[in-house]
Motif scaffolding. Structure first.
Motif, PDB file in Angstrom:
ATOM      1  N   ARG A   1       0.851  -1.187   0.000  1.00 36.94           N
ATOM      2  CA  ARG A   1       0.000   0.000   0.000  1.00 36.94           C
ATOM      3  C   ARG A   1       0.891   1.244   0.000  1.00 36.94           C
ATOM      4  O   ARG A   1       1.930   1.276   0.677  1.00 36.94           O
ATOM      5  CB  ARG A   1      -0.906   0.012   1.233  1.00 36.94           C
ATOM      6  CG  ARG A   1      -1.878  -1.160   1.285  1.00 36.94           C
ATOM      7  CD  ARG A   1      -2.746  -1.096   2.522  1.00 36.94           C
ATOM      8  NE  ARG A   1      -3.533  -2.315   2.685  1.00 36.94           N
ATOM      9  CZ  ARG A   1      -4.715  -2.526   2.142  1.00 36.94           C
ATOM     10  NH1 ARG A   1      -5.249  -1.583   1.380  1.00 36.94           N
ATOM     11  NH2 ARG A   1      -5.375  -3.651   2.340  1.00 36.94           N
ATOM     12  N   PRO A   2       0.515   2.270  -0.725  1.00 36.37           N
ATOM     13  CA  PRO A   2       1.360   3.469  -0.806  1.00 36.37           C
ATOM     14  C   PRO A   2       1.374   4.248   0.505  1.00 36.37           C
ATOM     15  O   PRO A   2       0.437   4.183   1.307  1.00 36.37           O
ATOM     16  CB  PRO A   2       0.693   4.289  -1.921  1.00 36.37           C
ATOM     17  CG  PRO A   2      -0.736   3.820  -1.936  1.00 36.37           C
ATOM     18  CD  PRO A   2      -0.694   2.367  -1.564  1.00 36.37           C
ATOM     19  N   GLY A   3       2.466   4.971   0.705  1.00 38.34           N
ATOM     20  CA  GLY A   3       2.549   5.885   1.834  1.00 38.34           C
ATOM     21  C   GLY A   3       2.923   5.264   3.159  1.00 38.34           C
ATOM     22  O   GLY A   3       2.833   5.926   4.201  1.00 38.34           O
ATOM     23  N   LEU A   4       3.379   4.007   3.182  1.00 36.22           N
ATOM     24  CA  LEU A   4       3.752   3.370   4.447  1.00 36.22           C
ATOM     25  C   LEU A   4       5.084   3.901   4.937  1.00 36.22           C
ATOM     26  O   LEU A   4       6.004   4.149   4.156  1.00 36.22           O
ATOM     27  CB  LEU A   4       3.827   1.852   4.268  1.00 36.22           C
ATOM     28  CG  LEU A   4       2.535   1.128   3.906  1.00 36.22           C
ATOM     29  CD1 LEU A   4       2.800  -0.359   3.720  1.00 36.22           C
ATOM     30  CD2 LEU A   4       1.463   1.351   4.968  1.00 36.22           C
ATOM     31  N   ASP A   5       5.190   4.068   6.231  1.00 39.58           N
ATOM     32  CA  ASP A   5       6.438   4.522   6.840  1.00 39.58           C
ATOM     33  C   ASP A   5       7.406   3.347   6.947  1.00 39.58           C
ATOM     34  O   ASP A   5       7.062   2.302   7.509  1.00 39.58           O
ATOM     35  CB  ASP A   5       6.158   5.108   8.233  1.00 39.58           C
ATOM     36  CG  ASP A   5       7.402   5.647   8.885  1.00 39.58           C
ATOM     37  OD1 ASP A   5       8.087   4.869   9.591  1.00 39.58           O
ATOM     38  OD2 ASP A   5       7.700   6.835   8.682  1.00 39.58           O
ATOM     39  N   ALA A   6       8.627   3.507   6.421  1.00 40.72           N
ATOM     40  CA  ALA A   6       9.593   2.405   6.374  1.00 40.72           C
ATOM     41  C   ALA A   6       9.983   1.932   7.765  1.00 40.72           C
ATOM     42  O   ALA A   6      10.169   0.731   7.993  1.00 40.72           O
ATOM     43  CB  ALA A   6      10.834   2.836   5.595  1.00 40.72           C
ATOM     44  N   VAL A   7      10.122   2.848   8.705  1.00 43.47           N
ATOM     45  CA  VAL A   7      10.509   2.474  10.075  1.00 43.47           C
ATOM     46  C   VAL A   7       9.390   1.685  10.740  1.00 43.47           C
ATOM     47  O   VAL A   7       9.628   0.654  11.383  1.00 43.47           O
ATOM     48  CB  VAL A   7      10.856   3.725  10.896  1.00 43.47           C
ATOM     49  CG1 VAL A   7      11.129   3.346  12.357  1.00 43.47           C
ATOM     50  CG2 VAL A   7      12.067   4.436  10.304  1.00 43.47           C
ATOM     51  N   GLU A   8       8.156   2.147  10.577  1.00 41.33           N
ATOM     52  CA  GLU A   8       7.023   1.426  11.165  1.00 41.33           C
ATOM     53  C   GLU A   8       6.850   0.057  10.531  1.00 41.33           C
ATOM     54  O   GLU A   8       6.521  -0.911  11.228  1.00 41.33           O
ATOM     55  CB  GLU A   8       5.749   2.254  11.006  1.00 41.33           C
ATOM     56  CG  GLU A   8       5.730   3.528  11.834  1.00 41.33           C
ATOM     57  CD  GLU A   8       4.426   4.283  11.685  1.00 41.33           C
ATOM     58  OE1 GLU A   8       3.556   3.812  10.922  1.00 41.33           O
ATOM     59  OE2 GLU A   8       4.273   5.327  12.340  1.00 41.33           O
TER      60      GLU A   8
END
Length: 257
Positions: free
Chosen positions: A25-32
């Motif tokens: 899914r677009p816009g996911l935070d890489a750290v999370e």
């Protein structure tokens, strides 16, 4: 974030087999995402209750070193393969709604070792006259282009299904050791020659979004066994995602503090 927010599935059209293309899914935070994957990775290698008990005994630093040194595989092909199996298992559980009663990776002889038998065996138990469904999956994970990856998985799964009884017996033993006798009884009952169940066969390809070979699905179409489904999981920067997920698992990030 919840890992269930990570992947979105869309049907693959134009082939005789049922297929799903899974994309992020677009816009996911890489750290999370790394933190969520770390929890999923760690749960595949160690029981949460065991981790909590060992945390009380060893403390955070010693337990983290123990997990990294004795449970998690080092960087290399084994880790890559394990990661694909973890992702496929997550899809089978969270998106397809199956139960995976035994996490195979918890029973490896060594961190860099590989497990025999079918990659994933999952269940939807039903009371007669409804049929229980056994879902079996073969998983292939590559960070580079391999045209035959899905076809190879299908052929290996076809061979492995012949040894399904071995996998069911293995699961029965593990569940019995854990004291889960009611569930073990349901599994071992499927070995009765008079038992009837539905068998779902599924191949998983886990690869980088930029390296899926254009012939992969065409090669799968040529496989003799048409009674199977396929999932293609496309992950951007797969090598880095694997590294970050295992770093989070090895750091026991969700147990820290």
């Amino acid at each position: 974030m919840r890992l269930s927010d990570w992947l979105n599935g869309e049907p693959i059209e134009g082939f005789s087999f049922d297929g799903i293309r899974w994309t992020e899914r677009p816009g996911l935070d890489a750290v999370e995402l790394a933190q969520a994957l770390g929890r999923e990775v760690l749960d595949n290698y160690a029981d949460r209750e065991w981790l909590e008990r060992r945390l009380d005994l060893l403390g955070y630093d010693r337990l983290a070193a123990h997990v990294r040194g004795t449970l998690l595989p080092p960087v290399g092909n084994t880790r890559t393969g394990d990661f694909g199996e973890i992702v496929a298992g997550f899809v089978v559980r969270r998106h397809f709604g199956f139960l995976i009663p035994v996490q195979r990776l918890r029973y490896k002889d060594s961190p860099s070792g590989t497990q025999r038998l079918i990659d994933i065996v999952a269940f939807k138990f039903r009371k007669p006259p409804e049929l229980t469904t056994i879902a079996v999956s073969e998983v292939k994970t590559r960070t580079g282009k391999v045209a035959s990856i899905a076809a190879d998985a299908a052929e290996q799964l076809s061979d492995a299904v012949n040894d399904l009884a071995l996998s069911l017996s293995y699961i029965d033993r593990r569940l019995t050791e854990q004291g889960k006798h009611a569930l073990a009884n349901r599994v071992i009952a499927l070995l009765d020659p008079q038992s009837h169940y539905r068998l779902d066969k599924h191949v998983f390809v886990v690869t980088d979004v930029n390296t899926l070979h254009e012939e992969t699905l065409d090669r799968l179409e040529q496989v003799d066994d048409k009674n199977l489904a396929a999932s293609v999981v496309l992950i951007a920067g797969l090598k880095d995602v694997i590294t970050d997920g295992y770093d989070a698992a090895g750091g026991l990030n969700d147990l820290a503090g």
